[in-house]
Design an enzyme around this catalytic site. Structure first.
Site, PDB file in Angstrom:
ATOM      1  N   CYS A  66      10.220   5.326  14.068  1.00  0.00           N
ATOM      2  CA  CYS A  66      11.653   5.543  14.246  1.00  0.00           C
ATOM      3  C   CYS A  66      12.041   6.696  13.332  1.00  0.00           C
ATOM      4  CB  CYS A  66      12.460   4.265  14.032  1.00  0.00           C
ATOM      5  SG  CYS A  66      12.611   3.686  12.335  1.00  0.00           S
ATOM      6  N   HIS A  99      -5.732  -5.305   1.778  1.00  0.00           N
ATOM      7  CA  HIS A  99      -5.303  -6.427   0.927  1.00  0.00           C
ATOM      8  C   HIS A  99      -4.312  -7.352   1.633  1.00  0.00           C
ATOM      9  CE1 HIS A  99      -6.286  -4.494  -3.260  1.00  0.00           C
ATOM     10  NE2 HIS A  99      -7.214  -4.221  -2.354  1.00  0.00           N
TER      11      HIS A  99
END
Ligand code: RB5
Length: 149
Positions: A66, A99
């Protein structure tokens, strides 16, 4: 892998180039629009298309564009199983996957240029979740937050 890409009008200027980047890496690109520039389109609609594709197992990851990346990210994260983040630095674009099991990369085409966007997408697409115990433990806690509503 199958990688979905979607954008509103704010992200539209980056979409075609990033589709080519993903394809050049040997992945299948699933284009969820916008298919033309429409100043009246709304980023939550495109966040929904990516979320549904992930939830139905039709894609492995998504790239959502966006103007700033922010609205797209907020909307994407409302959906079960979506772990989206705006990453405008390369470290976060791969570490978020390794992670945190980030599965949607949100970018703002009014903030970054095409070369940085390419580097970010390459880092995101190439990264894999570590599967380490500490990361699994944290992911389970994140999933518990999602279930708690
Ligand atoms: C659209 O004009 C713009 O508001 C949108 O692309 C995005 O930047 C929202 O976060």
């Amino acid at each position: 892998m199958k990688i979905a890409i979607a954008c509103d009008h704010g992200g539209y200027p980056l979409k075609d180039a990033l589709m080519q980047v993903i394809a050049s890496m040997g992945h299948e690109v699933v284009d969820l629009g916008a298919h033309s520039y429409d100043a009246n389109d709304d980023y939550p609609d495109f966040a929904r298309y990516i979320g549904q594709a992930l939830q139905h197992g039709q894609v492995d990851k998504g790239v959502l564009l966006c103007g700033s990346g922010v609205g797209a990210c907020i909307a994407a994260n409302k959906q079960t199983g979506v772990r989206a983040s705006v990453c405008h630095d390369v470290y976060s674009a791969h570490q978020g996957v390794e992670h945190d099991a980030m599965n949607v990369l949100c970018l703002g085409s009014r903030i970054i240029g095409p070369q940085l966007a390419e580097d970010l997408v390459r880092a995101f697409v190439s990264a894999s979740f570590s599967g380490e115990e500490r990361h699994n433990r944290r992911l389970e806690k994140v999933n518990a937050l999602e279930k708690a509503g």
